[in-house]
Write a protein that holds these residues in place. Sequence first.
Motif, mmCIF file in Angstrom:
data_model
loop_
_atom_site.group_PDB
_atom_site.id
_atom_site.type_symbol
_atom_site.label_atom_id
_atom_site.label_comp_id
_atom_site.label_asym_id
_atom_site.label_seq_id
_atom_site.Cartn_x
_atom_site.Cartn_y
_atom_site.Cartn_z
ATOM 1 N N VAL A 117 34.373 17.524 42.740
ATOM 2 C CA VAL A 117 35.130 18.700 43.210
ATOM 3 C C VAL A 117 34.152 19.829 43.514
ATOM 4 C CG1 VAL A 117 36.843 20.434 42.608
ATOM 5 C CG2 VAL A 117 37.187 18.063 41.893
ATOM 6 N N GLN A 118 34.291 20.416 44.682
ATOM 7 C CA GLN A 118 33.509 21.603 45.043
ATOM 8 C C GLN A 118 34.466 22.764 45.179
ATOM 9 O OE1 GLN A 118 31.387 20.300 48.601
ATOM 10 N NE2 GLN A 118 29.531 20.093 47.376
ATOM 11 N N LEU A 119 34.068 23.906 44.647
ATOM 12 C CA LEU A 119 34.912 25.094 44.646
ATOM 13 C C LEU A 119 34.281 26.187 45.490
ATOM 14 C CD1 LEU A 119 35.780 25.244 40.836
ATOM 15 C CD2 LEU A 119 37.063 24.132 42.670
ATOM 16 N N GLN A 120 35.103 26.872 46.251
ATOM 17 C CA GLN A 120 34.649 27.967 47.107
ATOM 18 C C GLN A 120 35.526 29.173 46.847
ATOM 19 O OE1 GLN A 120 32.105 27.740 49.579
ATOM 20 N NE2 GLN A 120 32.344 29.925 50.020
ATOM 21 N N ALA A 121 34.932 30.197 46.233
ATOM 22 C CA ALA A 121 35.676 31.422 45.960
ATOM 23 C C ALA A 121 35.519 32.400 47.113
ATOM 24 C CB ALA A 121 35.182 32.050 44.665
ATOM 25 N N SER A 122 36.586 33.116 47.418
ATOM 26 C CA SER A 122 36.545 34.107 48.489
ATOM 27 C C SER A 122 37.601 35.175 48.227
ATOM 28 C CB SER A 122 36.802 33.436 49.846
ATOM 29 O OG SER A 122 38.100 32.866 49.870
ATOM 30 N N GLY A 123 37.579 36.207 49.053
ATOM 31 C CA GLY A 123 38.597 37.241 48.985
ATOM 32 C C GLY A 123 38.152 38.541 48.344
ATOM 33 N N GLY A 124 36.948 38.574 47.825
ATOM 34 C CA GLY A 124 36.462 39.802 47.227
ATOM 35 C C GLY A 124 36.148 40.850 48.283
ATOM 36 N N GLY A 125 35.823 42.035 47.820
ATOM 37 C CA GLY A 125 35.482 43.109 48.742
ATOM 38 C C GLY A 125 35.417 44.432 48.035
ATOM 39 N N LEU A 126 35.288 45.468 48.849
ATOM 40 C CA LEU A 126 35.259 46.844 48.341
ATOM 41 C C LEU A 126 36.644 47.440 48.522
ATOM 42 C CD1 LEU A 126 33.770 49.392 47.355
ATOM 43 C CD2 LEU A 126 33.166 49.830 49.748
ATOM 44 N N VAL A 127 37.205 47.938 47.436
ATOM 45 C CA VAL A 127 38.561 48.485 47.497
ATOM 46 C C VAL A 127 38.630 49.731 46.630
ATOM 47 C CG1 VAL A 127 39.366 47.029 45.599
ATOM 48 C CG2 VAL A 127 41.004 47.864 47.293
ATOM 49 N N GLN A 128 39.498 50.639 46.994
ATOM 50 C CA GLN A 128 39.681 51.850 46.195
ATOM 51 C C GLN A 128 40.522 51.551 44.958
ATOM 52 O OE1 GLN A 128 41.293 54.858 48.838
ATOM 53 N NE2 GLN A 128 39.236 55.696 49.181
ATOM 54 N N ALA A 129 40.316 52.328 43.940
ATOM 55 C CA ALA A 129 41.131 52.203 42.737
ATOM 56 C C ALA A 129 42.605 52.313 43.104
ATOM 57 C CB ALA A 129 40.746 53.281 41.735
ATOM 58 N N GLY A 130 43.405 51.462 42.487
ATOM 59 C CA GLY A 130 44.829 51.428 42.778
ATOM 60 C C GLY A 130 45.207 50.389 43.815
ATOM 61 N N GLY A 131 44.223 49.873 44.516
ATOM 62 C CA GLY A 131 44.487 48.877 45.538
ATOM 63 C C GLY A 131 44.664 47.479 44.954
ATOM 64 N N SER A 132 44.806 46.513 45.851
ATOM 65 C CA SER A 132 45.045 45.130 45.448
ATOM 66 C C SER A 132 44.119 44.190 46.213
ATOM 67 C CB SER A 132 46.497 44.731 45.736
ATOM 68 O OG SER A 132 47.398 45.513 44.999
ATOM 69 N N LEU A 133 43.862 43.071 45.594
ATOM 70 C CA LEU A 133 43.120 41.999 46.248
ATOM 71 C C LEU A 133 43.723 40.659 45.844
ATOM 72 C CD1 LEU A 133 39.317 42.908 45.769
ATOM 73 C CD2 LEU A 133 40.552 42.784 47.942
ATOM 74 N N ARG A 134 43.597 39.684 46.715
ATOM 75 C CA ARG A 134 43.944 38.329 46.349
ATOM 76 C C ARG A 134 42.716 37.446 46.550
ATOM 77 N NH1 ARG A 134 48.390 34.027 48.684
ATOM 78 N NH2 ARG A 134 46.901 33.939 50.413
ATOM 79 N N LEU A 135 42.226 36.923 45.473
ATOM 80 C CA LEU A 135 41.089 36.027 45.523
ATOM 81 C C LEU A 135 41.584 34.602 45.685
ATOM 82 C CD1 LEU A 135 38.934 37.480 42.598
ATOM 83 C CD2 LEU A 135 39.128 38.267 44.968
ATOM 84 N N SER A 136 40.806 33.813 46.389
ATOM 85 C CA SER A 136 41.139 32.411 46.592
ATOM 86 C C SER A 136 40.018 31.526 46.084
ATOM 87 C CB SER A 136 41.364 32.118 48.082
ATOM 88 O OG SER A 136 42.459 32.852 48.582
ATOM 89 N N CYS A 137 40.404 30.386 45.564
ATOM 90 C CA CYS A 137 39.446 29.375 45.120
ATOM 91 C C CYS A 137 39.875 28.073 45.790
ATOM 92 C CB CYS A 137 39.462 29.253 43.612
ATOM 93 S SG CYS A 137 38.376 27.963 42.950
ATOM 94 N N ALA A 138 39.163 27.714 46.847
ATOM 95 C CA ALA A 138 39.495 26.518 47.596
ATOM 96 C C ALA A 138 38.651 25.350 47.103
ATOM 97 C CB ALA A 138 39.246 26.745 49.082
ATOM 98 N N ALA A 139 39.294 24.228 46.908
ATOM 99 C CA ALA A 139 38.604 23.073 46.341
ATOM 100 C C ALA A 139 38.613 21.904 47.310
ATOM 101 C CB ALA A 139 39.268 22.664 45.032
ATOM 102 N N SER A 140 37.564 21.161 47.264
ATOM 103 C CA SER A 140 37.518 19.896 47.978
ATOM 104 C C SER A 140 37.611 18.780 46.946
ATOM 105 C CB SER A 140 36.214 19.773 48.766
ATOM 106 O OG SER A 140 35.112 19.789 47.878
#
Length: 125
Positions: free
Chosen positions: A1-24
């Motif tokens: 299994v290989q995992l690829q994390a993505s979805g991070g970034g720079l965001v202001q306090a109070g904001g939201s993010l959705r991170l993804s972990c895609a697997a093969s």
Amino acid sequence: VQLQASGGGLVQAGGSLRLSCAASGRTFSNYAISWFRQAPGKQRELVATITSDGSTNYADSAKGRFTISRDNAKNTVYLQINSLKPEDTAVYYCAAGSFARIASMNFAPHLYDYWGQGTQVTVSS
């Protein structure tokens, strides 16, 4: 299994993010998946875990603002983070392992079989 994390970034306090972990790999659905995070100068910290059947648990620091979910058809696990705070700034990693094994020793990082490369989350105040 290989995992690829993505979805991070720079965001202001109070904001939201959705991170993804895609697997093969076709055995992805058999694994429990955890998200960890590591801030500069700090140890890697468990955030949340989801089992193969969708049961979830969260670190106390993650309860209420973090939601882990998985879509086995897409071989992907998500981490939704709401109301982001500057103290959430860290590199976020996903990891896969046998739930029986990782739970037996309190989800210690060395018990996981596979790790993604991490995605940076930076929260500005």
